[in-house]
Write an enzyme that holds these catalytic residues in place. Structure first.
Site, PDB file in Angstrom:
ATOM      1  N   LYS A 101      -1.746  -1.743  -4.226  1.00  0.00           N
ATOM      2  CA  LYS A 101      -2.590  -0.076  -4.316  1.00  0.00           C
ATOM      3  C   LYS A 101      -1.958   0.791  -4.058  1.00  0.00           C
ATOM      4  CE  LYS A 101      -6.286   1.935  -1.016  1.00  0.00           C
ATOM      5  NZ  LYS A 101      -7.027   2.279   0.711  1.00  0.00           N
ATOM      6  N   LYS A 106       1.029  -1.021   0.732  1.00  0.00           N
ATOM      7  CA  LYS A 106      -0.531   0.227   0.203  1.00  0.00           C
ATOM      8  C   LYS A 106       1.074   0.994   0.023  1.00  0.00           C
ATOM      9  CE  LYS A 106      -3.939   2.005   2.234  1.00  0.00           C
ATOM     10  NZ  LYS A 106      -4.294   2.481   3.691  1.00  0.00           N
TER      11      LYS A 106
END
Length: 333
Positions: free
Chosen positions: A252, A199
């Protein structure tokens, strides 16, 4: 007309829609898509988020009607995010562990009404904390080990409510192992873990934070989210999460990190999920609303690129539209 003496003419494979379809290397199907849902306390709620045109905050009664419609055209999986009132937030995000909060009730009601759906629950503290951070924020720092213990409790609670998969999005070290051990100890051995393995500390999360009112009030998320310049670090995180017991890994954002998706697919034996985040979605929508590009074309092309890079499944706010296009065989490619 004199023809050139060409032995190879690749255009022959592009001359008709039938041929192009027959030899296409990458195809989108409904099971590729995971729909992110923002749940809010109350009834009759369907609030459009200004920075995310076409995306809404839903109450449980209104989302049930929408899910009924989407399941008929192929929806297979959802991931739930709670919209929490300010008065229920505190420094420690204690309301995240309350069994009657909106996400817990959402898991229960959706699984009861739509048992065929895969329900994924986001495991995070930022919707519940006054700081807006993904863990317990103290003395200008997010505390790793203390936060991990809380995530183990939240994940176990969500498993008890009926979540098929829990998805820790915090980027704390060791959280996958702790969650796996805690859920196994409590008997939830079949509840999966989709880890937000890579992330990145991206500028593309702004509209999402608008949706949840979870903008960080101070401090720096770069202390725990990944440097956008790094790819080997992402592969390390994927391998660590696999070793700790993750069932799937996530990259992500997606569209700006196609190289990471491709390399993650090569370095792990686990499914790789990619998250087309709010900023990616909102950029396409803003341009389409100005008439600068085709919404259908740009969304379809962006998702196709993510899948072509190696994503096993894609979380996208455009899922309802794409399901409709797939049902009508109307994708523009």
């Amino acid at each position: 007309m004199t023809r050139l003496p060409l032995l190879k003419r690749p255009r022959r494979n592009r001359k008709s829609a039938a041929i192009r379809s027959m030899i296409r290397e990458t195809n989108m199907v409904s099971s590729d898509l995971i729909w992110p849902i923002f749940l809010k306390e109350g009834s009759g709620i369907r609030e459009e988020i200004p920075s995310m045109p076409g995306v809404y905050r839903w109450s449980l009664d209104t989302i049930s009607r929408e899910l009924e419609r989407l399941c008929l055209i192929g929806l297979k999986a959802v991931i739930l995010f709670p919209v929490i009132e300010d008065q229920k937030k505190d420094q420690f995000g204690a309301y995240a562990s309350h069994p009657y909060n909106i996400v817990c009730r959402g898991i229960q009601e959706i699984k009861k009404s739509f048992p065929q759906l895969c329900v994924i629950s986001d495991i995070a503290l930022d919707p519940f904390t006054t700081s807006g951070h993904d863990g317990i924020f103290y003395n200008n720092e997010v505390l790793n080990d203390e936060s991990v213990r809380v995530y183990g409790d939240i994940a176990t609670l969500h498993a008890e409510m009926g979540a098929d998969i829990v998805a820790p999005s915090d980027m704390m070290d060791g959280r996958v192992r702790h969650i796996r051990e805690k859920m196994d100890q409590m008997g939830f051995v079949n509840t999966g873990i989709l880890s937000y393995s890579a992330k990145y500390a991206s500028y593309l999360y702004g509209p999402f934070r608008d949706a949840l009112s979870s903008h960080p009030q101070s401090g720096d998320k770069r202390q725990y989210q990944m440097d956008p310049a790094n790819v080997r670090e992402a592969l390390l995180e994927c391998r660590l999460d696999e070793e700790e017991g993750a069932d799937m890994v996530m990259i992500k954002p997606a569209g700006f990190y196609l190289d990471v998706i491709m390399k993650a697919q090569e370095c792990t034996h686990l499914p790789v999920v990619a998250y087309q985040v709010s900023g990616e979605y909102s950029m396409i929508m803003a341009a389409s609303l100005h008439g600068w590009l085709s919404k259908e074309g740009a969304i379809s092309e962006s998702l196709l690129a993510i899948k072509r890079a190696g994503a096993t499944a894609i979380i996208s706010y455009a899922t309802p539209w794409v399901l409709e296009w797939l049902a009508r065989d109307a994708l523009p490619f």
